[in-house]
Design a protein around this motif. Structure first.
Motif, PDB file in Angstrom:
ATOM      1  N   GLY A 233       0.811  -1.207   0.000  1.00  9.98           N
ATOM      2  CA  GLY A 233       0.000   0.000   0.000  1.00  9.98           C
ATOM      3  C   GLY A 233       0.843   1.255   0.000  1.00  9.98           C
ATOM      4  O   GLY A 233       0.564   2.207  -0.733  1.00  9.98           O
ATOM      5  N   ALA A 234       1.908   1.244   0.812  1.00  9.21           N
ATOM      6  CA  ALA A 234       2.804   2.404   0.868  1.00  9.21           C
ATOM      7  C   ALA A 234       3.481   2.632  -0.480  1.00  9.21           C
ATOM      8  O   ALA A 234       3.641   3.773  -0.920  1.00  9.21           O
ATOM      9  N   ALA A 235       3.857   1.538  -1.160  1.00  6.84           N
ATOM     10  CA  ALA A 235       4.492   1.657  -2.475  1.00  6.84           C
ATOM     11  C   ALA A 235       3.518   2.228  -3.500  1.00  6.84           C
ATOM     12  O   ALA A 235       3.881   3.090  -4.310  1.00  6.84           O
ATOM     13  N   LEU A 236       2.276   1.770  -3.463  1.00  6.83           N
ATOM     14  CA  LEU A 236       1.279   2.270  -4.407  1.00  6.83           C
ATOM     15  C   LEU A 236       0.962   3.741  -4.160  1.00  6.83           C
ATOM     16  O   LEU A 236       0.784   4.521  -5.099  1.00  6.83           O
ATOM     17  N   LEU A 237       0.893   4.125  -2.900  1.00  3.23           N
ATOM     18  CA  LEU A 237       0.560   5.504  -2.546  1.00  3.23           C
ATOM     19  C   LEU A 237       1.755   6.445  -2.607  1.00  3.23           C
ATOM     20  O   LEU A 237       1.590   7.664  -2.497  1.00  3.23           O
ATOM     21  N   ASN A 238       2.943   5.874  -2.747  1.00  6.26           N
ATOM     22  CA  ASN A 238       4.166   6.694  -2.711  1.00  6.26           C
ATOM     23  C   ASN A 238       4.286   7.441  -1.396  1.00  6.26           C
ATOM     24  O   ASN A 238       4.647   8.617  -1.355  1.00  6.26           O
ATOM     25  N   GLU A 239       3.972   6.745  -0.304  1.00  3.44           N
ATOM     26  CA  GLU A 239       4.047   7.338   1.027  1.00  3.44           C
ATOM     27  C   GLU A 239       4.928   6.484   1.930  1.00  3.44           C
ATOM     28  O   GLU A 239       5.070   5.277   1.703  1.00  3.44           O
ATOM     29  N   PRO A 240       5.531   7.073   2.972  1.00  9.37           N
ATOM     30  CA  PRO A 240       6.360   6.290   3.896  1.00  9.37           C
ATOM     31  C   PRO A 240       5.525   5.228   4.606  1.00  9.37           C
ATOM     32  O   PRO A 240       4.353   5.452   4.932  1.00  9.37           O
ATOM     33  N   LEU A 241       6.143   4.084   4.863  1.00 10.54           N
ATOM     34  CA  LEU A 241       5.435   2.982   5.508  1.00 10.54           C
ATOM     35  C   LEU A 241       4.901   3.386   6.885  1.00 10.54           C
ATOM     36  O   LEU A 241       3.771   3.026   7.249  1.00 10.54           O
TER      37      LEU A 241
END
Length: 343
Positions: free
Chosen positions: A322-330
């Motif tokens: 999910g973090a990879a898809l959203l381009n957000e920190p884990l």
């Protein structure tokens, strides 16, 4: 290939890159990460196969935009679409219908016809006469993937159809995250026009000007504007123009042009305004719409993010994915999963 090889860490040869492209050799995981960094794209972009090609690509760009800028924009869009279509597949979302069926035209011959086509789209989508509160929400509701991306400076947006290797074609509209609220709304409407009108049947009307006219007519329908300000005005005050731009969510320049198009002001009056008090408006927006108020609070694509969070909530994907898809920190994603820690 030579330039890419020189930017790579770990180092690879141009010959190896050629074999990766031809499918004759697979890069190691370390090389994949290095390729992603060198090209400034995600691993999804390099590994996925959601997007076969972008068809009917139409850019809203400055005349001096380079081929490199266009290529960069296309890569950014493919990267975003790979993630968007991947999450739709994970959630098993069926393909939507054609939002523009029966509304496409090979050409338009007059400016009045352009206005009619914009009105027909509003009628088909049951929008009434009032201003559209959020173009992003409207297009997403109609099954169009809306993406906000950090496009090169001279490109404000683009529209395309996504070819998916035998699967249903997907419509996409992309807008620059650098844009003001006013410009974003005009760009989205302009790109919708490209999906409706293929060309002009009149050499006196250039295609991009036709798209601009459609965008103005879609956002500021003439029948509503005339009811607001009346017809055949000798002049219009600065106060009225600013009120109208905030009513319809367009730039002051676009508002002034639209007042001329529908006959509120004479062409000579509009031209004189742009030579005098409205001259700075081309470069500096007067009393801009704030990002957190009015139109600005709603003019943001939301569907992709909502789909990712739905997949996380249903445990169809991991927080890492999910973090990879959203381009957000884990850690930011994990905070949103569990909420703030209680004392």
């Amino acid at each position: 290939m030579k330039a890419l090889a020189e930017r790579m860490d770990p180092k690879v040869t141009p010959q190896a890159i050629s074999k990766y492209e031809a499918g004759k050799m697979m890069p190691s995981s370390a090389v994949l990460v290095g390729l992603g960094r060198a090209l400034d794209v995600s691993l999804d972009f390099l590994m996925s196969a959601q997007v076969e090609a972008l068809d009917g690509l139409e850019f809203r760009k400055h005349s001096s935009t380079s081929a490199r800028d266009r290529a960069t924009a296309e890569a950014l869009v493919i990267d975003s679409l790979e993630r968007y279509l991947a999450i739709e597949d994970i959630l098993d979302i069926p393909p939507g219908g054609d939002s523009f069926e029966g509304l496409r035209y090979d050409s338009v011959a007059t400016e009045e016809e352009i206005d009619r086509r914009a009105d027909e789209l509003r009628d088909a989508w049951e929008l009434g006469k009032d201003p559209v509160p959020s173009l992003c929400a409207l297009l997403e509701e109609k099954g169009i993937r809306v993406i906000e991306a950090d496009l090169p400076e001279r490109i404000s947006g683009l529209a395309c159809q996504v070819l998916r290797g035998g699967r249903p074609i997907a419509d996409a509209v992309v807008v620059s995250s650098r844009s003001t609220v006013e410009r974003k709304r005009l760009t989205l409407a302009h790109e919708v026009a490209h999906r409706i009108i293929r060309s002009t049947g009149n050499p006196a009307i250039r295609v991009e000007k036709a798209m601009d006219r459609f965008a103005g007519a879609f956002l500021v329908p003439g029948r509503h504007l005339l009811a607001e300000v009346g017809v055949g005005r000798r002049r219009i005050t600065y106060y009225e123009i600013i009120r109208l731009k905030h009513t319809y969510g367009v730039s002051a320049s676009a508002m002034l042009v639209r007042l001329g198009q529908v006959g509120v002001l004479q062409p000579a009056t509009v031209a004189r305004a742009f030579r005098t008090f409205a001259r700075p408006w081309r470069k500096s927006e007067p009393e801009p719409i704030r990002d957190d108020k009015g139109f600005g609070a709603f003019e943001t694509p939301r569907r992709f993010k909502q789909l990712v969070w739905r997949a996380i909530g249903e445990e169809l994907i991991s927080p890492v994915r999910g973090a990879a898809l959203l381009n957000e920190p884990l850690d930011a994603v994990e905070l949103q999963i569990s909420g703030p820690a209680t004392q």
